[in-house]
Every structure is written in C-alpha cells, then in structure tokens.
Design a protein around this motif. Structure first.
Motif, PDB file in Angstrom:
ATOM      1  N   GLY A  32       0.788  -1.231   0.000  1.00  0.00           N
ATOM      2  CA  GLY A  32       0.000   0.000   0.000  1.00  0.00           C
ATOM      3  C   GLY A  32       0.814   1.271   0.000  1.00  0.00           C
ATOM      4  N   MET A  33       2.099   1.178  -0.359  1.00  0.00           N
ATOM      5  CA  MET A  33       2.942   2.366  -0.436  1.00  0.00           C
ATOM      6  C   MET A  33       2.708   3.067  -1.778  1.00  0.00           C
ATOM      7  SD  MET A  33       6.460   0.874   1.270  1.00  0.00           S
ATOM      8  CE  MET A  33       7.057   2.465   1.900  1.00  0.00           C
ATOM      9  N   SER A  34       3.164   4.298  -1.895  1.00  0.00           N
ATOM     10  CA  SER A  34       3.094   5.052  -3.149  1.00  0.00           C
ATOM     11  C   SER A  34       4.491   5.156  -3.735  1.00  0.00           C
ATOM     12  CB  SER A  34       2.560   6.464  -2.900  1.00  0.00           C
ATOM     13  OG  SER A  34       1.261   6.403  -2.353  1.00  0.00           O
ATOM     14  N   GLU A  35       4.575   5.115  -5.044  1.00  0.00           N
ATOM     15  CA  GLU A  35       5.885   5.272  -5.679  1.00  0.00           C
ATOM     16  C   GLU A  35       6.258   6.745  -5.737  1.00  0.00           C
ATOM     17  OE1 GLU A  35       8.509   3.915  -9.563  1.00  0.00           O
ATOM     18  OE2 GLU A  35       6.365   3.474  -9.526  1.00  0.00           O
ATOM     19  N   ILE A  36       7.511   7.024  -5.445  1.00  0.00           N
ATOM     20  CA  ILE A  36       8.084   8.361  -5.577  1.00  0.00           C
ATOM     21  C   ILE A  36       8.899   8.348  -6.866  1.00  0.00           C
ATOM     22  CG2 ILE A  36       9.646  10.066  -4.571  1.00  0.00           C
ATOM     23  CD1 ILE A  36       9.343   8.524  -1.910  1.00  0.00           C
ATOM     24  N   ILE A  37       8.746   9.343  -7.685  1.00  0.00           N
ATOM     25  CA  ILE A  37       9.524   9.423  -8.922  1.00  0.00           C
ATOM     26  C   ILE A  37      10.971   9.778  -8.577  1.00  0.00           C
ATOM     27  CG2 ILE A  37       9.758  10.560 -11.162  1.00  0.00           C
ATOM     28  CD1 ILE A  37       7.241   8.748 -10.785  1.00  0.00           C
ATOM     29  N   LYS A  38      11.889   8.938  -9.050  1.00  0.00           N
ATOM     30  CA  LYS A  38      13.311   9.190  -8.804  1.00  0.00           C
ATOM     31  C   LYS A  38      13.795  10.343  -9.675  1.00  0.00           C
ATOM     32  CE  LYS A  38      16.157   5.722  -8.495  1.00  0.00           C
ATOM     33  NZ  LYS A  38      16.921   4.484  -8.704  1.00  0.00           N
ATOM     34  N   CYS A  48      13.483   1.575  -7.794  1.00  0.00           N
ATOM     35  CA  CYS A  48      12.256   2.309  -7.482  1.00  0.00           C
ATOM     36  C   CYS A  48      12.336   2.856  -6.065  1.00  0.00           C
ATOM     37  CB  CYS A  48      11.040   1.385  -7.521  1.00  0.00           C
ATOM     38  SG  CYS A  48      10.780   0.463  -9.009  1.00  0.00           S
ATOM     39  N   TRP A  49      11.609   3.941  -5.830  1.00  0.00           N
ATOM     40  CA  TRP A  49      11.487   4.501  -4.491  1.00  0.00           C
ATOM     41  C   TRP A  49      10.012   4.482  -4.092  1.00  0.00           C
ATOM     42  CZ3 TRP A  49      14.685   9.695  -4.599  1.00  0.00           C
ATOM     43  CH2 TRP A  49      16.042   9.395  -4.811  1.00  0.00           C
ATOM     44  N   PHE A  50       9.750   4.188  -2.807  1.00  0.00           N
ATOM     45  CA  PHE A  50       8.377   4.105  -2.313  1.00  0.00           C
ATOM     46  C   PHE A  50       8.249   4.861  -1.000  1.00  0.00           C
ATOM     47  CE2 PHE A  50       9.357   0.336  -4.782  1.00  0.00           C
ATOM     48  CZ  PHE A  50       8.352   0.388  -5.741  1.00  0.00           C
ATOM     49  N   GLN A  51       7.002   5.313  -0.711  1.00  0.00           N
ATOM     50  CA  GLN A  51       6.763   6.086   0.493  1.00  0.00           C
ATOM     51  C   GLN A  51       5.388   5.762   1.071  1.00  0.00           C
ATOM     52  OE1 GLN A  51       7.236  10.288  -0.055  1.00  0.00           O
ATOM     53  NE2 GLN A  51       6.927  10.750   2.088  1.00  0.00           N
ATOM     54  N   SER A  52       5.313   5.787   2.404  1.00  0.00           N
ATOM     55  CA  SER A  52       4.058   5.707   3.139  1.00  0.00           C
ATOM     56  C   SER A  52       4.218   6.620   4.348  1.00  0.00           C
ATOM     57  CB  SER A  52       3.782   4.270   3.594  1.00  0.00           C
ATOM     58  OG  SER A  52       2.628   4.226   4.408  1.00  0.00           O
ATOM     59  N   GLY A  53       3.486   7.724   4.375  1.00  0.00           N
ATOM     60  CA  GLY A  53       3.687   8.714   5.439  1.00  0.00           C
ATOM     61  C   GLY A  53       5.113   9.229   5.378  1.00  0.00           C
ATOM     62  N   LEU A  84      -1.913  -7.465   8.658  1.00  0.00           N
ATOM     63  CA  LEU A  84      -1.422  -8.843   8.523  1.00  0.00           C
ATOM     64  C   LEU A  84      -2.441  -9.727   7.826  1.00  0.00           C
ATOM     65  CD1 LEU A  84       0.993  -7.941  10.152  1.00  0.00           C
ATOM     66  CD2 LEU A  84       0.703  -9.954  11.591  1.00  0.00           C
ATOM     67  N   ALA A  85      -3.714  -9.523   8.104  1.00  0.00           N
ATOM     68  CA  ALA A  85      -4.762 -10.294   7.421  1.00  0.00           C
ATOM     69  C   ALA A  85      -4.722 -10.020   5.918  1.00  0.00           C
ATOM     70  CB  ALA A  85      -6.133  -9.953   7.999  1.00  0.00           C
ATOM     71  N   LYS A  86      -4.508  -8.756   5.540  1.00  0.00           N
ATOM     72  CA  LYS A  86      -4.398  -8.393   4.119  1.00  0.00           C
ATOM     73  C   LYS A  86      -3.198  -9.099   3.490  1.00  0.00           C
ATOM     74  CE  LYS A  86      -3.318  -4.548   1.083  1.00  0.00           C
ATOM     75  NZ  LYS A  86      -2.894  -3.189   0.928  1.00  0.00           N
ATOM     76  N   LEU A  87      -2.067  -9.114   4.197  1.00  0.00           N
ATOM     77  CA  LEU A  87      -0.873  -9.775   3.672  1.00  0.00           C
ATOM     78  C   LEU A  87      -1.108 -11.277   3.498  1.00  0.00           C
ATOM     79  CD1 LEU A  87       1.967  -8.009   5.719  1.00  0.00           C
ATOM     80  CD2 LEU A  87       1.216  -7.526   3.377  1.00  0.00           C
ATOM     81  N   GLN A  88      -1.769 -11.896   4.474  1.00  0.00           N
ATOM     82  CA  GLN A  88      -2.060 -13.328   4.373  1.00  0.00           C
ATOM     83  C   GLN A  88      -2.956 -13.613   3.180  1.00  0.00           C
ATOM     84  OE1 GLN A  88      -3.366 -13.924   8.493  1.00  0.00           O
ATOM     85  NE2 GLN A  88      -1.654 -15.358   8.747  1.00  0.00           N
TER      86      GLN A  88
END
Length: 121
Positions: A32-38, A48-53, A84-88
């Motif tokens: 659920g992270m967002s990609e940051i444009i390098k 690739c770079w990713f961000q969450s908060g 964790l339920a989502k990951l499973q």
C-alpha cells in the motif's frame, strides 16, 4: 553535544536489474505504499522509491543481487492485525516473533527475499 540526527530519511534495499514491475506490485499493490519518482539522473540506474507517510524505502539495482536476510527495515504499522490479514490474503508468509517482551512483531520478505520487520503500533 546535541544529537546530530533528527530522523531517518530512507532505507535502501537491493533488487535485481529489470524487476521494477515486480517491486511496484509488492510495495504499492500489497504493502500500500506510493511510488516516488526518482530524479532522472538516478532513474537511469534502475530501481524504485516508495513512500508511506514519513517512511521511505528505496530499492536500488545491485548487479550481483543477494537478498538481505538479516539486515532489514522495521516498520511500525497502524491497524497491525488488519494489515497482517491483508498480507495473508495476498499469500505473503508471515513469521511471528515474540522474542521481545511487550512487542508485537513479525517478519515478512519482499518479492526479492529481502527481510522486512513489521511492528504493531
């Protein structure tokens, strides 16, 4: 002497060349992270770079890639149980770790085998 550091800017993990689509599927679609444009000069190297908060994970291409099995980022999670339920549901293997009293945590691996720790709270 004052503290020289105020925050952790990002964590860098390695990935194999040409696997950016797999990285996006894992870090964006599953975590659920967002990609940051390098920056263009760095984008030429791949990865690739990713961000969450305030959390950033940078994936850099390593020619002779080997996943990080010991060194890892540890990410505090909101809604830990639901996450964790989502990951499973997505088929991610979760290894629970109760070795630190009072800390609810587990480990997962990204699509390349890099270890990631998830901590409740």
């Amino acid at each position: 002497m004052s503290n020289p550091f105020t925050a952790l800017d990002h964590v860098q993990l390695a990935m194999p060349r040409g696997e950016e689509a797999a990285a996006r599927r894992f870090y964006c679609d599953i975590l659920g992270m967002s990609e940051i444009i390098k920056p263009p000069i760095l984008a030429q190297r791949g990865g690739c770079w990713f961000q969450s908060g305030d959390v950033q994970i940078h994936l850099g291409v390593e020619a002779e890639f080997r996943p990080a099995k010991k060194a890892h980022p540890a990410l505090r999670c909101t809604n830990y149980t639901d996450f964790l339920a989502k990951l499973q549901t997505a088929g991610i293997e979760i290894t629970r770790d109760e070795s630190i009293p009072g800390t609810v945590r587990c480990h997962i691996q990204d699509v390349f085998g890099n270890r990631i720790e998830l901590i409740q709270g």
